[in-house]
Design a protein around this motif. Structure first.
Motif, PDB file in Angstrom:
ATOM      1  N   PRO A  50      15.892 -45.486 -38.083  1.00 39.99           N
ATOM      2  CA  PRO A  50      15.291 -45.892 -36.651  1.00 39.99           C
ATOM      3  C   PRO A  50      16.476 -46.294 -35.509  1.00 39.99           C
ATOM      4  O   PRO A  50      17.638 -46.569 -36.028  1.00 39.99           O
ATOM      5  N   LEU A  51      16.475 -45.887 -34.187  1.00 39.52           N
ATOM      6  CA  LEU A  51      17.207 -45.849 -33.156  1.00 39.52           C
ATOM      7  C   LEU A  51      17.671 -47.371 -33.105  1.00 39.52           C
ATOM      8  O   LEU A  51      17.082 -48.229 -33.317  1.00 39.52           O
ATOM      9  N   GLY A  52      19.104 -47.351 -32.867  1.00 35.25           N
ATOM     10  CA  GLY A  52      19.525 -49.063 -32.747  1.00 35.25           C
ATOM     11  C   GLY A  52      19.613 -49.695 -34.021  1.00 35.25           C
ATOM     12  O   GLY A  52      19.963 -51.049 -33.863  1.00 35.25           O
ATOM     13  N   ARG A  53      19.361 -49.032 -35.201  1.00 34.14           N
ATOM     14  CA  ARG A  53      19.552 -50.077 -36.230  1.00 34.14           C
ATOM     15  C   ARG A  53      20.155 -49.267 -37.539  1.00 34.14           C
ATOM     16  O   ARG A  53      20.154 -48.109 -37.366  1.00 34.14           O
ATOM     17  N   ASP A  54      20.492 -49.980 -38.347  1.00 29.88           N
ATOM     18  CA  ASP A  54      21.017 -49.133 -39.766  1.00 29.88           C
ATOM     19  C   ASP A  54      19.798 -48.477 -40.207  1.00 29.88           C
ATOM     20  O   ASP A  54      18.681 -49.073 -40.225  1.00 29.88           O
ATOM     21  N   SER A  55      19.998 -47.497 -41.198  1.00 31.58           N
ATOM     22  CA  SER A  55      18.965 -46.854 -41.966  1.00 31.58           C
ATOM     23  C   SER A  55      18.368 -47.782 -42.836  1.00 31.58           C
ATOM     24  O   SER A  55      18.899 -48.789 -43.344  1.00 31.58           O
ATOM     25  N   LEU A  56      17.324 -47.410 -43.318  1.00 27.23           N
ATOM     26  CA  LEU A  56      16.383 -48.351 -44.065  1.00 27.23           C
ATOM     27  C   LEU A  56      15.738 -47.621 -45.188  1.00 27.23           C
ATOM     28  O   LEU A  56      15.029 -46.458 -44.877  1.00 27.23           O
ATOM     29  N   GLN A  57      15.665 -48.149 -46.447  1.00 30.75           N
ATOM     30  CA  GLN A  57      14.886 -47.321 -47.509  1.00 30.75           C
ATOM     31  C   GLN A  57      13.647 -48.002 -47.829  1.00 30.75           C
ATOM     32  O   GLN A  57      13.563 -49.032 -47.724  1.00 30.75           O
ATOM     33  N   ILE A  58      12.676 -47.079 -47.828  1.00 30.53           N
ATOM     34  CA  ILE A  58      11.311 -47.547 -48.038  1.00 30.53           C
ATOM     35  C   ILE A  58      10.713 -46.723 -49.188  1.00 30.53           C
ATOM     36  O   ILE A  58      10.786 -45.635 -49.463  1.00 30.53           O
ATOM     37  N   PRO A  59      10.727 -47.678 -50.390  1.00 28.20           N
ATOM     38  CA  PRO A  59      10.264 -47.243 -51.729  1.00 28.20           C
ATOM     39  C   PRO A  59       9.153 -46.720 -52.036  1.00 28.20           C
ATOM     40  O   PRO A  59       8.937 -45.746 -52.679  1.00 28.20           O
ATOM     41  N   ALA A  60       7.976 -47.016 -51.287  1.00 22.06           N
ATOM     42  CA  ALA A  60       6.783 -46.463 -51.282  1.00 22.06           C
ATOM     43  C   ALA A  60       5.793 -46.427 -49.865  1.00 22.06           C
ATOM     44  O   ALA A  60       5.506 -47.600 -49.705  1.00 22.06           O
ATOM     45  N   ILE A  61       5.467 -45.171 -49.400  1.00 20.93           N
ATOM     46  CA  ILE A  61       4.851 -45.188 -48.300  1.00 20.93           C
ATOM     47  C   ILE A  61       3.929 -44.132 -48.450  1.00 20.93           C
ATOM     48  O   ILE A  61       4.237 -43.155 -48.858  1.00 20.93           O
ATOM     49  N   PRO A  62       2.531 -44.327 -48.156  1.00 19.34           N
ATOM     50  CA  PRO A  62       1.688 -43.171 -48.218  1.00 19.34           C
ATOM     51  C   PRO A  62       2.065 -42.130 -47.323  1.00 19.34           C
ATOM     52  O   PRO A  62       2.283 -42.444 -46.107  1.00 19.34           O
ATOM     53  N   PHE A  63       1.659 -40.948 -47.752  1.00 20.18           N
ATOM     54  CA  PHE A  63       1.721 -39.641 -47.057  1.00 20.18           C
ATOM     55  C   PHE A  63       0.400 -39.108 -46.601  1.00 20.18           C
ATOM     56  O   PHE A  63      -0.356 -39.074 -47.452  1.00 20.18           O
ATOM     57  N   PHE A  64       0.450 -38.638 -45.439  1.00 20.39           N
ATOM     58  CA  PHE A  64      -0.824 -38.255 -44.716  1.00 20.39           C
ATOM     59  C   PHE A  64      -0.495 -36.764 -44.360  1.00 20.39           C
ATOM     60  O   PHE A  64       0.454 -36.296 -44.025  1.00 20.39           O
ATOM     61  N   ASP A  65      -1.666 -36.103 -44.352  1.00 18.59           N
ATOM     62  CA  ASP A  65      -1.443 -34.750 -43.728  1.00 18.59           C
ATOM     63  C   ASP A  65      -1.095 -34.397 -42.330  1.00 18.59           C
ATOM     64  O   ASP A  65      -0.373 -33.626 -41.916  1.00 18.59           O
ATOM     65  N   SER A  66      -1.764 -35.559 -41.463  1.00 17.87           N
ATOM     66  CA  SER A  66      -1.185 -35.512 -40.072  1.00 17.87           C
ATOM     67  C   SER A  66      -1.243 -37.023 -39.573  1.00 17.87           C
ATOM     68  O   SER A  66      -1.437 -37.808 -40.544  1.00 17.87           O
ATOM     69  N   GLU A  67      -0.868 -37.213 -38.445  1.00 20.26           N
ATOM     70  CA  GLU A  67      -0.352 -38.456 -37.909  1.00 20.26           C
ATOM     71  C   GLU A  67      -1.761 -39.457 -38.109  1.00 20.26           C
ATOM     72  O   GLU A  67      -2.831 -39.004 -37.525  1.00 20.26           O
ATOM     73  N   PRO A  68      -1.892 -40.366 -38.885  1.00 23.33           N
ATOM     74  CA  PRO A  68      -3.079 -41.327 -38.852  1.00 23.33           C
ATOM     75  C   PRO A  68      -3.467 -42.122 -37.650  1.00 23.33           C
ATOM     76  O   PRO A  68      -2.359 -42.268 -36.844  1.00 23.33           O
ATOM     77  N   ASP A  69      -4.585 -42.518 -37.411  1.00 23.50           N
ATOM     78  CA  ASP A  69      -4.908 -43.402 -36.163  1.00 23.50           C
ATOM     79  C   ASP A  69      -4.227 -44.655 -36.469  1.00 23.50           C
ATOM     80  O   ASP A  69      -3.333 -45.097 -37.270  1.00 23.50           O
ATOM     81  N   ALA A  70      -4.123 -45.121 -35.317  1.00 26.39           N
ATOM     82  CA  ALA A  70      -2.979 -46.609 -35.107  1.00 26.39           C
ATOM     83  C   ALA A  70      -3.200 -47.725 -35.932  1.00 26.39           C
ATOM     84  O   ALA A  70      -2.558 -48.560 -36.092  1.00 26.39           O
ATOM     85  N   GLY A  71      -4.783 -47.708 -36.560  1.00 25.36           N
ATOM     86  CA  GLY A  71      -5.055 -48.738 -37.412  1.00 25.36           C
ATOM     87  C   GLY A  71      -4.325 -48.779 -38.860  1.00 25.36           C
ATOM     88  O   GLY A  71      -4.062 -49.694 -39.242  1.00 25.36           O
TER      89      GLY A  71
END
Length: 79
Positions: A50-71
């Protein structure tokens, strides 16, 4: 709402760039795939930059085919 990738659909490779949305980022940011899990999950592990922050590891996040809706609060999709 977009669904996570179905089994058998192409998944990102290690080191591939993805876009990540998570509650602790003000807006979506770039990340690199650093972990893959078994075929029974759509989760991936990422290193986010992220801009303006140190990098960050996220151990598990769901992967989608394309950008999901804002919800969908936490998601990764192809860059």
């Amino acid at each position: 709402m977009n669904k996570p990738k179905s089994k058998g659909a192409p998944r990102p490779r290690l080191g591939e760039s993805v876009i990540v949305r998570a509650p602790f980022f003000a807006k979506p940011t770039v990340a690199l795939v650093i972990a893959m899990y078994g075929d029974d999950t759509d989760d991936i592990g990422v290193q986010a930059f992220p801009l303006g922050r140190d990098s960050l590891q996220i151990p598990a996040i769901p992967f989608f085919d394309s950008e999901p809706d804002a919800g969908v609060r936490s998601a990764a999709w192809p860059a």
